[in-house]
Design a protein around this motif. Structure first.
Motif, PDB file in Angstrom:
ATOM      1  N   TRP A 272      -4.135   3.255  -7.114  1.00 19.46           N
ATOM      2  CA  TRP A 272      -4.031   3.882  -8.441  1.00 19.46           C
ATOM      3  C   TRP A 272      -4.682   3.012  -9.521  1.00 19.46           C
ATOM      4  O   TRP A 272      -5.199   3.545 -10.511  1.00 19.46           O
ATOM      5  N   HIS A 299      -1.685   3.646  -3.059  1.00 19.14           N
ATOM      6  CA  HIS A 299      -0.719   2.591  -3.346  1.00 19.14           C
ATOM      7  C   HIS A 299      -1.093   1.922  -4.666  1.00 19.14           C
ATOM      8  O   HIS A 299      -2.028   2.337  -5.339  1.00 19.14           O
ATOM      9  N   GLY A 300      -0.350   0.879  -5.001  1.00 20.78           N
ATOM     10  CA  GLY A 300      -0.634   0.106  -6.203  1.00 20.78           C
ATOM     11  C   GLY A 300      -0.891  -1.355  -5.865  1.00 20.78           C
ATOM     12  O   GLY A 300      -1.283  -1.697  -4.754  1.00 20.78           O
ATOM     13  N   GLN A 340       2.402   6.305  -2.728  1.00 22.33           N
ATOM     14  CA  GLN A 340       3.364   5.441  -3.384  1.00 22.33           C
ATOM     15  C   GLN A 340       3.367   5.876  -4.848  1.00 22.33           C
ATOM     16  O   GLN A 340       2.543   5.421  -5.650  1.00 22.33           O
ATOM     17  N   ARG A 342       3.976   6.149  -8.579  1.00 23.02           N
ATOM     18  CA  ARG A 342       4.167   5.024  -9.484  1.00 23.02           C
ATOM     19  C   ARG A 342       5.157   5.365 -10.598  1.00 23.02           C
ATOM     20  O   ARG A 342       4.990   6.351 -11.308  1.00 23.02           O
ATOM     21  N   LYS A 346       8.542   0.548 -10.411  1.00 25.76           N
ATOM     22  CA  LYS A 346       8.632   0.587  -8.948  1.00 25.76           C
ATOM     23  C   LYS A 346       7.656   1.621  -8.403  1.00 25.76           C
ATOM     24  O   LYS A 346       7.025   2.378  -9.165  1.00 25.76           O
ATOM     25  N   PHE A 347       7.548   1.658  -7.068  1.00 18.72           N
ATOM     26  CA  PHE A 347       6.812   2.697  -6.358  1.00 18.72           C
ATOM     27  C   PHE A 347       7.776   3.403  -5.411  1.00 18.72           C
ATOM     28  O   PHE A 347       8.626   2.761  -4.795  1.00 18.72           O
ATOM     29  N   GLU A 349       7.802   6.054  -2.141  1.00 17.97           N
ATOM     30  CA  GLU A 349       6.970   6.726  -1.141  1.00 17.97           C
ATOM     31  C   GLU A 349       7.319   8.203  -1.031  1.00 17.97           C
ATOM     32  O   GLU A 349       8.493   8.584  -1.027  1.00 17.97           O
ATOM     33  N   THR A 408       0.666  13.223 -11.510  1.00 18.65           N
ATOM     34  CA  THR A 408       0.014  12.681 -10.316  1.00 18.65           C
ATOM     35  C   THR A 408      -1.157  13.578  -9.935  1.00 18.65           C
ATOM     36  O   THR A 408      -0.968  14.747  -9.588  1.00 18.65           O
ATOM     37  N   SER A 500      -1.236   8.215 -11.003  1.00 17.62           N
ATOM     38  CA  SER A 500       0.150   8.630 -10.779  1.00 17.62           C
ATOM     39  C   SER A 500       1.054   7.829 -11.694  1.00 17.62           C
ATOM     40  O   SER A 500       0.955   6.597 -11.748  1.00 17.62           O
TER      41      SER A 500
END
Length: 578
Positions: A272, A299-300, A340, A342, A346-347, A349, A408, A500
């Motif tokens: 992201w 993911h981040g 993931q 965002r 936190k993330f 899933e 997102t 996201s």
């Protein structure tokens, strides 16, 4: 003759020669299980020098990663860690051969450096086919790597090497023009600086002037020591070549994939926070490639981190075990999209069936001249607002959101502008603010203060490709320049790269329309050892070359034209609560 040694549970062959069809021999290190047998192969081909340890070449990235993610270093001596490729100590024990090839002209491979060129892609093809027929190979070759080692997977897949059976493109851009060299038609200065910092420093022929391998003691950049003039003759003038091709011409198309020929199974992993280089390619590849067996992950965190964490490595292994070992591990039932998602802290899933997400509620927010606000309704009056064409521009902000809101997907801005000159560069930033107006930024792929989403467009490149454009993802032709007539308004559709964010209740969203790159704050002190510039919000992905942005064309006044029909707006991918 390649040197062979058995150590750390692996049989290692250093500097294996792979002959190319034009007589050049590129060099590879091969890590394989000891003893007789045939195993699947994970191969990488790229310029970062197979003999240069991650810890030595990229010390700040390595230290930051293992301090925050000790699982990266756990279970390995880490002697063989190399920038943006797999750690063989975590793959060979599971029955894989790991092959690292120094690309032509870099590390210990002689030749002329011409990144992403057709010649380099043919080299990659020939390395894959070589690996597929070695006595230790089961004929199943996979590609797995980050960044450069992901970008060139898209390209070589277009050539359809017979032994290529699966790819994992971890944060790998695809379109040489749109993703990498010209964002919205505006030159990115990243590549010229990258060339200086990460390629010229490991060019073949540095010899005694270059580093030595901490494992073998061999010279990382070949046994020859060439003069500066000889080194210069053995490499392209990379930054100048890019500058010389301002449109999406044959030069760019030859360095981009043909999506209709990318048919191999693949896992495309995006970040992201990778604005300015990779994620657009990961998303476009998932949407446009001809392969019927494709997966998307997003993911981040930093650009390299999750490739090495247990999270990323175990995902990669499930994918490759299924395709290269024919293990019935359930990968064929893996949802096509793994995100993931965002949040500000936190993330989380979540799995989805497709991209863009099928449940998306496409929602348009309009720019209002009064109080420079964002609203779900078009403005009730028309107005013109001007700003310095190479300045900080204008920001339009919503009222506090009445409920938690997930955004997102891809975004798109429609803007009606005019300029006092014949062109204008538009930088669009989608932002989130707390209730007390503190901006929320994230640890991005490179920059520790990355905004939520960004887009770019040169007004003279506003022409759209009607076949490929979507309301949520404008696609520009970039095949001709259409100058502006001073003070005459034109409509722009600006692509913002996918993002996201779950925006908490009471927070505000905002859109900034600028004339230069986003800046989080004037000074941060943030730097990485492999980049020249201080990290101010855009990392190294800047657009500040005066040769591309001459003052006579870009240093005038830009005017936004807002009206009751909603000529200026942003389309957001809002995801309903589950």
């Amino acid at each position: 003759m390649a040197a062979r040694i058995e150590q750390d549970g692996m049989l290692i062959e250093w500097d294996v020669g792979i002959p190319m069809d034009d007589g050049v021999t590129v060099r590879a290190d091969v890590f394989r299980p000891p003893g007789a047998g045939k195993w699947p192969v994970l191969l990488t081909y790229g310029p970062y020098a197979k003999g240069l340890a991650f810890q030595k070449g990229y010390p700040s990235a390595w230290q930051n990663m293992i301090a925050s993610h000790p699982d990266v270093a756990y279970g390995s001596t880490n002697k063989y860690q190399n920038w943006e490729v797999v750690d063989p100590e975590k793959w060979v024990p599971h029955g894989y051969v790991c092959v690292r090839v120094d690309s032509r002209g870099t590390g210990r491979s002689p030749g002329y450096i011409d990144h992403f060129s057709p010649r380099e892609t043919r080299d990659f093809y020939q390395c894959i086919e070589w690996a597929g027929v070695q006595p230790w190979s089961n004929g199943q070759v996979g590609l797995n790597g980050v960044s450069y080692y992901g970008i060139n997977q898209w390209q070589v897949a277009s050539l359809q090497p017979p032994h290529l059976k699966a790819m994992c493109i971890w944060e790998g851009a695809a379109d040489w023009y749109r993703d990498m060299t010209h964002h919205g038609g505006i030159l990115s200065t990243f590549w010229a600086n990258w060339y200086d910092m990460q390629v010229k420093t490991v060019q073949y022929g540095l010899g005694e002037r270059g580093p030595r391998s901490g494992v073998t003691g061999a010279l990382v950049c070949g046994d020859e020591t060439l003069s500066d003039a000889e080194l210069a003759r053995n490499r392209s003038s990379f930054g100048d070549e890019i500058l010389a091709h301002p449109l999406d011409d044959d030069y760019h198309r030859a360095r981009s994939p043909d999506w209709s020929r990318v048919t191999v199974p693949f896992l495309s992993a995006a970040n992201w926070g990778g604005q300015g280089l990779h994620p657009r390619g990961n998303f476009e590849g998932f949407v446009r490639a001809a392969s019927t067996e494709r997966w998307l992950e997003c993911h981040g965190l930093e650009h390299w981190t999750h490739f090495y964490t247990d999270y990323g490595r175990e995902l990669q292994r499930r994918f490759f075990d299924f395709y290269l070992k024919a293990e019935e591990n359930g990968w064929d039932r893996q949802p096509k999209v793994q995100l993931q998602v965002r949040h500000v802290d936190k993330f989380v899933e979540r799995h989805e069936a497709d991209w863009p997400l099928p449940s998306t509620n496409w929602t348009r927010f309009y720019l209002h001249p009064q109080n420079q606000s964002l609203s779900l309704q078009p403005p009730s009056e028309q107005a013109e607002i001007s700003f310095e064409a190479m300045g900080d521009g204008l920001t339009f902000m919503s009222e506090p959101l009445s409920e938690e809101t997930e955004i997102t997907g891809p975004l798109a801005a429609n803007l009606r502008i005019s300029s006092s000159t014949e062109d204008a560069d538009i930088f669009v930033v989608f932002r989130v603010f707390t209730a007390d107006l503190r901006e929320i930024t994230f640890l991005g792929a490179i920059d520790p203060h990355t905004p939520v989403a960004q887009g770019w467009l040169r007004a003279s490149h506003r022409k759209l490709d009607d076949k490929l454009s979507r309301p949520y993802r404008p696609y520009h032709s970039h095949d001709e320049v259409e100058p502006l007539r001073p003070a005459k308004p034109v409509d722009l559709a600006v692509e913002l790269w996918p993002t996201s964010i779950v925006v908490p209740k009471g927070y505000r969203i905002a859109l900034s329309v600028r004339g230069k790159d986003y800046v989080w704050q004037a000074s941060t002190g943030a730097k990485l050892s492999n980049f020249k510039n201080e990290l101010l919000g855009c990392g190294p992905f800047l657009h500040d070359d005066p040769r591309d942005r001459p003052a006579r064309l870009f240093a005038g006044t830009t005017t936004l034209h807002l009206d009751c029909q909603g000529s200026c707006s942003i389309l957001l991918p809002i995801i309903p609560p589950r």
